[in-house]
Design a protein around this motif. Structure first.
Motif, short mmCIF file in Angstrom:
data_model
loop_
_atom_site.label_atom_id
_atom_site.label_comp_id
_atom_site.label_asym_id
_atom_site.label_seq_id
_atom_site.Cartn_x
_atom_site.Cartn_y
_atom_site.Cartn_z
N UNK A 118 10.27 -12.91 6.19
CA UNK A 118 9.85 -11.73 7.26
C UNK A 118 8.48 -11.49 7.73
N UNK A 119 7.73 -12.23 6.79
CA UNK A 119 5.91 -12.11 7.57
C UNK A 119 6.13 -13.76 9.42
N UNK A 146 7.77 -5.72 4.28
CA UNK A 146 7.56 -6.82 3.70
C UNK A 146 6.64 -6.64 2.28
N UNK A 147 5.47 -5.74 2.19
CA UNK A 147 4.96 -5.67 0.81
C UNK A 147 6.48 -4.62 -0.09
N UNK A 148 6.77 -4.74 0.28
CA UNK A 148 7.91 -3.30 -0.45
C UNK A 148 9.03 -5.00 -0.89
N UNK A 191 11.70 -8.16 -4.18
CA UNK A 191 12.63 -9.51 -3.38
C UNK A 191 13.57 -8.87 -2.41
N UNK A 192 14.01 -7.39 -2.17
CA UNK A 192 15.28 -7.01 -1.21
C UNK A 192 14.79 -6.46 -0.81
N UNK A 193 15.36 -6.25 0.74
CA UNK A 193 15.22 -4.90 1.25
C UNK A 193 16.08 -3.98 0.74
N UNK A 206 1.06 0.67 1.17
CA UNK A 206 1.99 1.54 0.71
C UNK A 206 3.40 0.19 -0.01
N UNK A 207 3.68 0.00 0.67
CA UNK A 207 5.19 -0.31 0.99
C UNK A 207 5.14 -1.07 -0.74
#
Lengths: 62, 307
Positions: free
Chosen positions: B124-125, B161-163, B168-170, B37-38
């Motif tokens: 992040x993973x 992580x999906x997003x 490429x950014x938070x 979903x992200x």
């Protein structure tokens, strides 16, 4: 010597494990191959990463 | 092979199914869904193959963390009824093998996610795996009743992580999705701790139900359920949300609050009398809450795409 015996349950377990690992490895190879094709077709720089083109990799004069 | 040798070899002769169980597939399904979903609601898109690969490697990373958790917790898992049949405590997979699989898959998943998407997603993973194993499993779980509050962060990372894999950014939306799972985790696990009764106490795990008593755990469930509401509504009213998410947020939060109030008001003797029916219902509802909430974000993303 009891001669040829029926396959022990242990062998069935080993076969299940080996088959599963083989399928998992085949899927991994397929995913890596597909990823490579996608990235090559899109023209990503071969040494590029992070979706950012490094200026040093640009072809000079172009 | 002599029979004695066979029986000795069988103890650590896992099937492929045991390896799959080692990766905690039920936890993995929640990780994959929220990460998907992200990835899909993010305002950027990946090629389908890259998206599939990203999901695969995020799932593998989550599985690796599960294997490392099972390796470290084998001693307490063998005491608790809920976990005693897991592959390591039941003796189907050797602890050393679980450790090797966990470390190997962790490295593989992080490197491959980096190659498939970007280095921030891979980092992040790696942080998620380290957080789950080092901070939650090794450090907090056996030391503080806040174990699942802080440790819940590990389960909250997947949509981020999906997003990040897609963009490429938070961003704020990714952080809010993180906050939604982070606030949802304590009531989910405390409800489980309530109806698992003495499991955690027997294993010496300082869950809130053990250290502060069951009435305190009931009050905490209600408090965190109420704290979850603003996060849920903020997301539903933001760019990730939409009419479906808003409707889902209103309905799901009302149901969740109703369940939490019911749990908070119950005396332990009443709960024992009906076999912890309300607590079990709340635990099941919490799973639906998260799946339907993220499903609603996905539905709104589809509606946005269509229009």
């Amino acid at each position: 010597m009891s001669g040829i015996r029926a396959t022990h349950e242990l062998h069935a377990r080993r076969f299940s494990r080996n088959l599963g690992v083989a399928v998992a490895l085949a899927v991994f190879v397929a995913v890596v191959f597909a990823l490579t094709v996608v990235k090559m077709k899109r023209g990503d720089p071969l040494q590029g990463f992070d979706h950012v083109v490094r200026p040093g990799m640009e072809v000079s004069g172009s | 092979m002599p029979d004695l040798a066979i029986s000795a070899a069988q103890e650590h002769e896992p099937t492929f199914g045991d390896y799959v169980a080692l990766l905690k597939p039920r936890v993995m399904s929640l990780v994959v869904f929220t990460a998907l979903v992200g990835l899909l609601v993010a305002p950027a898109s990946l090629h389908a193959i890259e998206a599939v690969a990203a999901m695969l490697f995020i799932a593998l990373g989550a599985g690796a963390a599960g294997a490392l958790n099972m390796w470290y917790d084998a001693d307490i898992d063998s005491i608790m009824r809920r976990t005693m049949n897991r592959p390591v405590p039941s003796g189907r997979v050797a602890p050393d093998e679980a450790l090797a699989i966990g470390i190997g898959l962790s490295g593989l998943s992080v490197v491959m996610l980096g190659l498939a998407t970007n280095m921030l997603a891979a980092s992040l993973l790696a942080i998620t795996i380290l957080f789950y194993v080092a901070i939650y499993t090794i450090w907090l779980k056996r030391r503080t009743p806040q174990n699942i509050v802080i440790g819940g962060a590990a389960g909250a990372f997947p949509p981020v992580i999906g997003w990040v894999a897609a963009t490429g950014s938070v961003s704020l939306e990714a952080c809010l999705m993180f906050a939604l799972i982070f606030m949802w985790t304590p009531p989910h696990f405390w409800a489980l701790a309530l109806f698992m009764r003495s499991d955690y106490e027997d294993a010496g795990v300082p869950m809130l139900t053990v250290t502060h008593g069951r009435p305190a755990a009931r009050r905490h469930i209600l408090a965190y359920t109420l704290l979850l509401v603003p996060v849920s509504l903020w997301l539903a009213l933001g760019p990730v949300g939409g009419p479906v998410s808003l409707a889902a947020a209103v309905v799901l939060n009302l149901m969740f609050i109703r369940g939490a109030v019911r749990i908070c008001m119950r005396a332990e003797s009443v709960a024992q009398g009906d076999g912890y029916a309300a607590e079990k219902a709340f635990f099941r509802a919490s799973l639906f809450y998260l799946f339907l909430h993220f499903g609603a974000f996905l539905a709104d993303a589809v509606v946005r795409q269509a229009s």
